[in-house]
Design an enzyme around this catalytic site. Structure first.
Site, PDB file in Angstrom:
ATOM      1  N   SER A 220      -3.256   2.039   7.571  1.00 48.70           N
ATOM      2  CA  SER A 220      -4.047   2.879   6.983  1.00 48.70           C
ATOM      3  C   SER A 220      -5.037   1.853   6.018  1.00 48.70           C
ATOM      4  O   SER A 220      -4.424   0.679   5.959  1.00 48.70           O
ATOM      5  CB  SER A 220      -3.495   3.931   5.953  1.00 48.70           C
ATOM      6  OG  SER A 220      -2.973   3.349   4.859  1.00 48.70           O
ATOM      7  N   LYS A 221      -6.062   2.169   5.352  1.00 43.94           N
ATOM      8  CA  LYS A 221      -6.834   1.345   4.755  1.00 43.94           C
ATOM      9  C   LYS A 221      -6.047   0.548   3.649  1.00 43.94           C
ATOM     10  O   LYS A 221      -6.506  -0.776   3.292  1.00 43.94           O
ATOM     11  CB  LYS A 221      -7.807   1.908   4.112  1.00 43.94           C
ATOM     12  CG  LYS A 221      -9.088   2.333   4.800  1.00 43.94           C
ATOM     13  CD  LYS A 221     -10.167   3.016   4.206  1.00 43.94           C
ATOM     14  CE  LYS A 221     -11.269   3.506   4.876  1.00 43.94           C
ATOM     15  NZ  LYS A 221     -11.878   4.652   4.525  1.00 43.94           N
ATOM     16  N   ARG A 222      -5.121   1.013   3.053  1.00 41.65           N
ATOM     17  CA  ARG A 222      -4.088   0.197   2.237  1.00 41.65           C
ATOM     18  C   ARG A 222      -3.595  -0.993   2.761  1.00 41.65           C
ATOM     19  O   ARG A 222      -3.497  -2.114   2.156  1.00 41.65           O
ATOM     20  CB  ARG A 222      -2.583   1.075   2.009  1.00 41.65           C
ATOM     21  CG  ARG A 222      -2.975   2.070   0.712  1.00 41.65           C
ATOM     22  CD  ARG A 222      -1.486   2.793   0.475  1.00 41.65           C
ATOM     23  NE  ARG A 222      -0.782   3.305   1.741  1.00 41.65           N
ATOM     24  CZ  ARG A 222       0.329   2.645   2.255  1.00 41.65           C
ATOM     25  NH1 ARG A 222       0.717   1.597   1.573  1.00 41.65           N
ATOM     26  NH2 ARG A 222       0.668   3.232   3.247  1.00 41.65           N
TER      27      ARG A 222
ATOM     28  N   GLY B 204      -5.387  -3.038   4.745  1.00 43.72           N
ATOM     29  CA  GLY B 204      -6.214  -3.918   4.875  1.00 43.72           C
ATOM     30  C   GLY B 204      -7.341  -3.505   5.853  1.00 43.72           C
ATOM     31  O   GLY B 204      -7.746  -1.974   5.947  1.00 43.72           O
TER      32      GLY B 204
END
Ligand code: GLU
Length: 489
Positions: free
Chosen positions: A251-253, A255
């Protein structure tokens, strides 16, 4: 039966690397089997679907080389390829299901359904639609019809189970009684994902549905719809999810997660394709580098594994560096030029030899296209600054200002400003001044690039050009006179 596959994104965001891998597997399967790759846009969520998102998805697919045979911009026998334009088809098949007793109109309001779900939960039952409207008599139905909108629900038979042989996961079975009378057409008239998907996959003659395993729980509902409509279902291949380095779903966490971000970061499309293909598939368990053509020849859906794979950025970097190395030089230079243009560098005044020299000077340090900006900052970045450690080193050098000024004077009057001449003059000057060539070069490097490490110094001088090189040498000398511990020496 000929192979027909589809990638079916919802235009509600960018193309995630997971979606890109699904698209790639579909494309490879079609291309490897002489089949057809269809791009279908699932835009029935009108509130969340946007033109920008659609454009971004198409752009990323084109960049990755995943061209489609039917879909937006490429009309085919099953047009339109936007679900928002296929409403009449869903309506027609929903009516047929009502007619055959496999579906019914439901007039329950959301708050009524919710209240009954809460009661069920309190009684310890699994919350689900309780089938209230399934048994309405004609009079009750007519009364509701006059005053309420209706959804259409599938009339589920809770007996038995629904199972299929998944190409990736082998046999998967669900007991029907864990499902309920799910909605196929919402009260606003739009079909739900499961229903539209089945109608379209059938009408578009899809042979294999290859998609993420987050859809496994939808598949039994879809199979029940196929059976109710009297249609033969396609094969299903559910590919495992992609994990971040910490083992949780990517996920965006973690990167960058969109294909476009990797493009902006200077990765080659063939490298991203290669890397994504290996997240779940392998050819022989050891070969790691493939061109898109090689992938197309070697890919077998049956060799996709069921275990999640980790998105390892270091591996992507390595794959990218290898692909960059394998490009022929003209191609590598063309990619660099395109990347720099996209980054807003104005190269219109640069002749082809200039870019070629820059790329050659950076050489194997080019792991991503963005490395051009990093290693070429001395000439690409207009804000010149000394790296602190580099300046500290220069200011310790005895008579640095004089040496640098002498070098500037030599460059200024040089008749031919070619790389060989620059090298010859620099070495000659070092000898005249009793320096080792390396000492003079080290000082020049810091003066010209602000750093201790840079591409070959004579290329650096040539790339800067006479005027800028002379100016930087003189500026560094002036600064040294102000700042050096033995100033004036
Ligand atoms: N629009 C769905 C998605 O983006 C498609 C799923 C499918 O391939 O059936 O997840």
């Amino acid at each position: 039966m000929s192979v027909r596959v589809r990638f079916a994104p919802s235009p509600t965001g960018y193309l995630h690397v997971g979606g890109a891998r699904t698209a790639l597997y579909n494309w490879l399967h079609a291309r490897g089997k002489g089949g057809t790759f269809i791009l279908r846009i699932e835009d029935t969520d009108v509130a969340r679907s946007t033109e920008e998102s659609l454009a971004a998805i198409l752009d990323s697919m084109n960049w990755l080389g995943l061209t489609w045979d039917e879909g937006p911009g490429v009309e085919g026998p099953h047009a339109p390829y936007f679900q928002s334009q296929r409403g009449h088809l869903y309506q027609e098949h929903a009516d047929a299901l009502i007619e055959s007793g496999h579906a019914y109109r439901c007039y329950c309001l959301p708050e009524e359904i919710e209240a009954r779900r809460v009661q069920m939960a309190e009684r310890g039952e699994a919350p689900r639609y309780d089938g209230k409207c399934r048994g309405l008599d004609d009079a009750a139905r007519r009364a509701f019809e006059a005053e309420r909108p209706h959804a259409i629900r599938f009339a589920l038979d809770p007996e038995g189970e629904t199972a299929w042989d998944d190409v990736v996961r082998d046999r998967i079975a669900f007991r029907n009684d864990v499902l309920d009378d799910f909605v196929i057409v919402r009260s606003d008239g739009w079909p739900t994902y499961n229903f539209a998907c089945v109608v379209d996959d059938h009408l578009m003659e899809i042979s294999d549905v290859i998609r993420g395993d987050d859809h496994i729980s939808n598949t039994p509902r879809q199979l029940l719809l196929y059976a109710a409509l009297g249609w033969t279902p396609p094969r299903f291949a559910h590919v495992p999810m992609i994990l971040g380095a910490d083992g949780t779903r990517l996920s965006k966490r973690h990167g960058a997660t969109s294909a476009a971000q990797y493009r902006e970061a200077g990765y080659l499309p063939e490298a991203l394709d290669n890397f994504l293909a290996l997240l779940g598939w392998s050819f022989d368990g050891k070969t790691e580098l493939f061109t898109l053509d090689e992938l197309r020849e070697r890919f077998r859906l049956e060799r996709v594994g069921g275990n999640p794979s980790v998105f390892n950025t270091e591996k992507l970097d390595w794959v990218n560096a290898q692909h960059l190395k394998r490009l022929d030089e003209a191609d590598r230079i063309a990619r660099v030029r395109e990347f720099l243009n996209a980054r807003g560098h104005d190269l219109s005044m640069r002749d082809p030899e200039w870019i070629a020299t820059l790329v050659r000077a950076i050489g194997d340090r080019l792991k991503t296209l963005a490395d051009v900006e990093r290693h070429g900052a001395f000439v690409l970045d207009p804000s010149f600054e000394f790296d602190e450690a580099a300046w500290a080193e220069l200011r310790e050098k005895l008579q640095a200002a004089e040496h640098l000024e002498a070098l500037a004077a030599r460059f200024e009057v040089l008749a031919e400003f070619a790389i060989v001449d620059l090298e010859r003059e620099t070495r000659a000057l070092a000898a005249e001044r009793g320096l080792k060539a390396g000492e003079l070069i080290g000082m020049a490097r810091i003066a010209l690039t602000g750093r201790k490490v840079s591409p070959g110094i004579f290329e650096v001088v040539w790339l800067l050009g006479r005027k800028a090189a002379v100016q930087r040498l003189r500026d560094a000398a002036a600064r040294w006179r102000m700042d050096a511990p033995r100033a004036g020496v």
